[in-house]
Motif scaffolding. Structure first.
Motif, PDB file in Angstrom:
ATOM      1  N   LEU A   1       0.825  -1.211   0.000  1.00 54.46           N
ATOM      2  CA  LEU A   1       0.000   0.000   0.000  1.00 54.46           C
ATOM      3  C   LEU A   1       0.861   1.264   0.000  1.00 54.46           C
ATOM      4  O   LEU A   1       0.528   2.244  -0.666  1.00 54.46           O
ATOM      5  N   LEU A   2       1.964   1.252   0.731  1.00 51.80           N
ATOM      6  CA  LEU A   2       2.857   2.419   0.748  1.00 51.80           C
ATOM      7  C   LEU A   2       3.471   2.674  -0.626  1.00 51.80           C
ATOM      8  O   LEU A   2       3.669   3.829  -1.012  1.00 51.80           O
ATOM      9  N   HIS A   3       3.743   1.603  -1.371  1.00 58.02           N
ATOM     10  CA  HIS A   3       4.252   1.760  -2.728  1.00 58.02           C
ATOM     11  C   HIS A   3       3.286   2.615  -3.556  1.00 58.02           C
ATOM     12  O   HIS A   3       3.701   3.534  -4.264  1.00 58.02           O
ATOM     13  N   PHE A   4       2.007   2.310  -3.444  1.00 54.79           N
ATOM     14  CA  PHE A   4       1.007   3.079  -4.196  1.00 54.79           C
ATOM     15  C   PHE A   4       0.841   4.477  -3.620  1.00 54.79           C
ATOM     16  O   PHE A   4       0.703   5.448  -4.364  1.00 54.79           O
ATOM     17  N   LYS A   5       0.868   4.575  -2.317  1.00 53.41           N
ATOM     18  CA  LYS A   5       0.683   5.876  -1.678  1.00 53.41           C
ATOM     19  C   LYS A   5       1.773   6.861  -2.113  1.00 53.41           C
ATOM     20  O   LYS A   5       1.517   8.055  -2.282  1.00 53.41           O
ATOM     21  N   ASN A   6       2.964   6.371  -2.322  1.00 54.19           N
ATOM     22  CA  ASN A   6       4.074   7.234  -2.726  1.00 54.19           C
ATOM     23  C   ASN A   6       4.019   7.655  -4.185  1.00 54.19           C
ATOM     24  O   ASN A   6       4.788   8.517  -4.602  1.00 54.19           O
ATOM     25  N   SER A   7       3.114   7.045  -4.962  1.00 57.87           N
ATOM     26  CA  SER A   7       3.048   7.340  -6.393  1.00 57.87           C
ATOM     27  C   SER A   7       1.795   8.101  -6.814  1.00 57.87           C
ATOM     28  O   SER A   7       1.666   8.448  -7.988  1.00 57.87           O
ATOM     29  N   TYR A   8       0.881   8.323  -5.907  1.00 52.92           N
ATOM     30  CA  TYR A   8      -0.394   8.954  -6.259  1.00 52.92           C
ATOM     31  C   TYR A   8      -0.762  10.033  -5.252  1.00 52.92           C
ATOM     32  O   TYR A   8      -0.339   9.991  -4.103  1.00 52.92           O
ATOM     33  N   LYS A   9      -1.588  10.941  -5.722  1.00 55.12           N
ATOM     34  CA  LYS A   9      -2.037  12.044  -4.862  1.00 55.12           C
ATOM     35  C   LYS A   9      -3.151  11.593  -3.912  1.00 55.12           C
ATOM     36  O   LYS A   9      -3.148  11.904  -2.731  1.00 55.12           O
ATOM     37  N   ASP A  10      -4.116  10.867  -4.453  1.00 59.06           N
ATOM     38  CA  ASP A  10      -5.238  10.355  -3.659  1.00 59.06           C
ATOM     39  C   ASP A  10      -5.271   8.840  -3.784  1.00 59.06           C
ATOM     40  O   ASP A  10      -5.032   8.297  -4.865  1.00 59.06           O
ATOM     41  N   PHE A  11      -5.611   8.159  -2.706  1.00 57.98           N
ATOM     42  CA  PHE A  11      -5.581   6.708  -2.711  1.00 57.98           C
ATOM     43  C   PHE A  11      -6.775   6.180  -1.927  1.00 57.98           C
ATOM     44  O   PHE A  11      -7.081   6.646  -0.837  1.00 57.98           O
TER      45      PHE A  11
END
Length: 168
Positions: free
Chosen positions: A32-42
């Motif tokens: 989840l952190l991988h995605f959080k670091n690549s997007y503005k909203d999650f």
């Protein structure tokens, strides 16, 4: 940041008893952190059932994801399906933190399995990625974890399925 927002759906088994919850939670958090670091909203879409759904929802909320809750049929019947009656409290606690809520089968239910199948399809259809906590056994259960994973694999060939192997 690459894209504006991402939505991750979750599916998985309710019984995670044989798992090292600390190790499993770390794997989930890292993904989840991988995605959080690549997007503005999650966002995370979860049915908040006991086991995989609630575990992932709790981790996602702690790291700043917004929660969307989909349930298969009327809430009063759905919460009765939890084997652990204490989970009802956790379900309502998590649901209260959700930014959106949707009941998939609104009419009187003929087949709960078909509602679970529709639920799985809705989660897949409304997610960019599917996170599956799965033992990789296809038990042929309509609306079960394997059924949701198969639907995702048939629908999407973009490697947007993430499987965390679990023991049952």
């Amino acid at each position: 940041m690459n894209k504006k927002s991402i939505t991750i759906g979750v599916t998985g088994h309710r019984d995670l008893d044989k798992m090292d919850k600390e190790k499993l939670s770390k794997k989930i958090k890292d993904i989840l952190l991988h995605f959080k670091n690549s997007y503005k909203d999650f966002y995370l879409i979860s049915a908040l059932a006991e086991g995989a759904d609630s575990l992932v929802a709790n981790i996602a909320l702690k790291i700043g994801f917004k929660l969307i809750v989909y349930i298969p049929f009327c809430e009063s019947e759905y919460v009765k399906s939890f084997a652990n009656k204490d989970h009802q409290k956790e379900y309502f606690k998590l649901k209260d933190l959700a930014v959106d809520f949707k009941v998939i089968c609104l009419n009187k239910v003929q087949s709960k399995d078909l509602c679970y199948q529709k639920l799985g399809k809705e989660i897949v259809d409304n997610s960019d990625y599917l996170l599956a906590l799965w033992d990789r056994v296809d038990n042929q259960k309509i609306g079960g974890t394997a059924d949701v994973v198969k639907y995702k694999m048939q629908k999407d060939k973009n490697n947007s399925l993430i499987i965390i192997d679990i023991k049952r």
